[in-house]
Design a protein around this motif. Structure first.
Motif, PDB file in Angstrom:
ATOM      1  N   ILE A 159     -36.506  41.769 -23.672  1.00 25.49           N
ATOM      2  CA  ILE A 159     -35.461  41.213 -22.795  1.00 25.49           C
ATOM      3  C   ILE A 159     -36.013  41.023 -21.381  1.00 25.49           C
ATOM      4  N   GLN A 160     -36.718  42.045 -20.880  1.00 27.91           N
ATOM      5  CA  GLN A 160     -37.268  41.949 -19.509  1.00 27.91           C
ATOM      6  C   GLN A 160     -38.262  40.795 -19.388  1.00 27.91           C
ATOM      7  N   SER A 161     -39.125  40.630 -20.411  1.00 35.48           N
ATOM      8  CA  SER A 161     -40.141  39.577 -20.343  1.00 35.48           C
ATOM      9  C   SER A 161     -39.484  38.199 -20.315  1.00 35.48           C
ATOM     10  N   ALA A 162     -38.455  38.031 -21.163  1.00 36.41           N
ATOM     11  CA  ALA A 162     -37.781  36.722 -21.207  1.00 36.41           C
ATOM     12  C   ALA A 162     -37.067  36.449 -19.879  1.00 36.41           C
ATOM     13  N   LEU A 163     -36.378  37.482 -19.327  1.00 36.11           N
ATOM     14  CA  LEU A 163     -35.644  37.276 -18.075  1.00 36.11           C
ATOM     15  C   LEU A 163     -36.616  37.001 -16.915  1.00 36.11           C
ATOM     16  N   ALA A 164     -37.775  37.680 -16.930  1.00 31.42           N
ATOM     17  CA  ALA A 164     -38.764  37.433 -15.873  1.00 31.42           C
ATOM     18  C   ALA A 164     -39.285  35.999 -15.975  1.00 31.42           C
ATOM     19  N   GLU A 165     -39.556  35.541 -17.176  1.00 30.29           N
ATOM     20  CA  GLU A 165     -40.040  34.168 -17.373  1.00 30.29           C
ATOM     21  C   GLU A 165     -38.973  33.153 -16.929  1.00 30.29           C
ATOM     22  N   LEU A 166     -37.718  33.498 -17.211  1.00 30.90           N
ATOM     23  CA  LEU A 166     -36.613  32.595 -16.852  1.00 30.90           C
ATOM     24  C   LEU A 166     -36.290  32.645 -15.358  1.00 30.90           C
ATOM     25  N   GLN A 167     -36.768  33.674 -14.677  1.00 29.65           N
ATOM     26  CA  GLN A 167     -36.535  33.878 -13.238  1.00 29.65           C
ATOM     27  C   GLN A 167     -35.047  33.866 -12.900  1.00 29.65           C
ATOM     28  N   VAL A 168     -34.262  34.632 -13.689  1.00 30.22           N
ATOM     29  CA  VAL A 168     -32.820  34.646 -13.434  1.00 30.22           C
ATOM     30  C   VAL A 168     -32.431  35.877 -12.628  1.00 30.22           C
ATOM     31  N   SER A 169     -31.451  35.699 -11.786  1.00 33.78           N
ATOM     32  CA  SER A 169     -30.962  36.855 -11.035  1.00 33.78           C
ATOM     33  C   SER A 169     -29.669  37.383 -11.663  1.00 33.78           C
ATOM     34  N   ASP A 170     -28.920  36.506 -12.342  1.00 26.77           N
ATOM     35  CA  ASP A 170     -27.658  36.925 -12.965  1.00 26.77           C
ATOM     36  C   ASP A 170     -27.951  37.657 -14.272  1.00 26.77           C
ATOM     37  N   LYS A 171     -27.761  38.993 -14.253  1.00 26.10           N
ATOM     38  CA  LYS A 171     -28.054  39.748 -15.470  1.00 26.10           C
ATOM     39  C   LYS A 171     -26.797  40.412 -16.028  1.00 26.10           C
ATOM     40  N   ASN A 172     -25.641  39.786 -15.784  1.00 26.04           N
ATOM     41  CA  ASN A 172     -24.394  40.301 -16.365  1.00 26.04           C
ATOM     42  C   ASN A 172     -24.280  39.754 -17.785  1.00 26.04           C
ATOM     43  N   LEU A 173     -24.941  40.462 -18.685  1.00 24.73           N
ATOM     44  CA  LEU A 173     -25.064  39.958 -20.050  1.00 24.73           C
ATOM     45  C   LEU A 173     -24.727  41.052 -21.048  1.00 24.73           C
ATOM     46  N   ALA A 174     -24.128  40.653 -22.171  1.00 22.83           N
ATOM     47  CA  ALA A 174     -23.937  41.577 -23.309  1.00 22.83           C
ATOM     48  C   ALA A 174     -24.784  41.033 -24.460  1.00 22.83           C
ATOM     49  N   ILE A 175     -25.745  41.844 -24.891  1.00 25.82           N
ATOM     50  CA  ILE A 175     -26.690  41.398 -25.908  1.00 25.82           C
ATOM     51  C   ILE A 175     -26.479  42.204 -27.180  1.00 25.82           C
ATOM     52  N   SER A 176     -26.479  41.515 -28.336  1.00 26.28           N
ATOM     53  CA  SER A 176     -26.324  42.245 -29.604  1.00 26.28           C
ATOM     54  C   SER A 176     -27.202  41.629 -30.688  1.00 26.28           C
ATOM     55  N   LEU A 177     -27.463  42.434 -31.713  1.00 24.40           N
ATOM     56  CA  LEU A 177     -28.314  42.005 -32.827  1.00 24.40           C
ATOM     57  C   LEU A 177     -27.548  42.156 -34.133  1.00 24.40           C
TER      58      LEU A 177
END
Ligand code: MEV
Length: 318
Positions: free
Chosen positions: A75-93
């Motif tokens: 998750i961190q690698s993808a968000l860093a690549e995307l350069q997003v600041s908004d991390k109000n996310l709910a993630i599920s599998l």
């Protein structure tokens, strides 16, 4: 960037036909996508800071902290690549891939999460970027990943692969059936990969180097056997590969029992698949009737679940 309220990303399982472990050390390998089991990651807009529903890993996460670490890293690698600041996310599998059983679940989790996050933030994701990002979390999960799991869990083609060279799509033109049996025991890919590396760096490395070379030769010969539509030869190579993997100490009594049951029931060959020390076995049969006999034997020997995979596309092997 455009944001949607929820986005999903998908991936599937993988089966290593030949060359597991040897591929880490530069030898050839063959793997196939296994869409009978699949993974879906969902990313939704949330009111609070990022949450991850890890219930997929219930029961094993406590024993294997690295798998949750690798999930967070993905998750961190993808968000860093995307350069997003908004991390109000709910993630599920949500997944039907048995976790940590040699079917590529850690790579599949990272592939699905990365795809879902890129879809959520409306950014295209090419295959090279996907594999580069997934490799970061796979290092946490496996220590020294070859890259084979990520490529197979994210693509539609069987692959012939030598680390450092391009992935070669490789049609499985073989009239045969693969039976997959799950021991129900959690595999230990990271430990198994590390223990082979320690043997290769140890005081008496030559027998282990020879074993790795033999596994690579089996994969190369298996490619020729598949191209020649010679299931008999492929089966023999699978048997030999299992014996060499046992010598490398990555099999287990559970795996050996299922392999023996498959062979006694008439399989052309049988071996462990993936990292080993738990997880799954694969066996080869000429026809569906033969495959069903092998499946029954594997179940009687204690497999908790089996699948029959028809090789050679849509043509029936009977
Ligand atoms: C694990 O599914 C396969 C291994 O060869 C490790 C790797 O290729 O990264 C054991």
């Amino acid at each position: 960037m455009t944001k949607t309220s929820c986005s999903t990303g998908k991936s599937h399982g993988k089966i290593i036909l030949m060359g597991e472990h040897a591929v880490v050390h530069g030898e050839p390998s063959i793997a196939l996508p296994f869409p009978a089991v699949e993974m879906t990651a969902t990313v939704c807009e949330a009111d609070g800071p990022l949450t991850i529903d890890c219930s997929y890993y219930n029961g094993i996460a406590a024993e294997m902290p690295e798998i949750l670490e690798s999930l967070k890293t993905a998750i961190q690698s993808a968000l860093a690549e995307l350069q997003v600041s908004d991390k109000n996310l709910a993630i599920s599998l949500a997944s039907t891939i048995p976790a940590e059983r040699g079917m590529g679940s850690s790579a599949a989790v990272s592939v699905a999460l990365t795809r879902a996050l890129f879809a959520y933030f409306g950014k295209p994701l090419d295959q090279a970027t996907l594999l580069r990002l997934v490799n970061i979390s796979e290092k946490v999960a496996h220590g020294n990943p070859s890259g084979l799991d990520a490529a197979t869990a994210s693509g539609d083609d069987p692959l012939f692969y030598i680390k450092g060279q391009p992935f070669e799509a490789f049609p499985l033109n073989l009239k045969a059936y693969l039976i997959v049996g799950d021991t129900g025991v959690t595999g230990q890919t990271k430990e198994a990969v590390a223990s082979i590396a320690a043997k290769l760096d140890g005081e008496n490395p030559q027998p282990y180097r020879d074993a790795i070379t033999r596994l690579g030769n089996f994969a190369q010969t298996a490619k020729a056997a598949i191209e020649a539509n010679d299931p008999q030869k492929l089966g023999q190579l699978m048997n030999q590969a299992h014996d060499v993997l046992s010598f490398l100490d990555v099999s287990s009594p559970d795996l050996d029992r299922l392999v023996a049951a498959a062979r006694s029931a008439g399989a052309l060959g049988a071996k462990l698949t993936g990292g080993g020390r738990g997880g799954c076995v694969i066996a080869l049969s000429n026809s569906r009737t033969e495959a069903e006999k092998v499946e029954t034997a594997i179940l009687q020997a204690g497999a908790i679940r089996t699948w029959i995979y028809q090789m050679g596309g849509t043509e029936d092997a009977e």
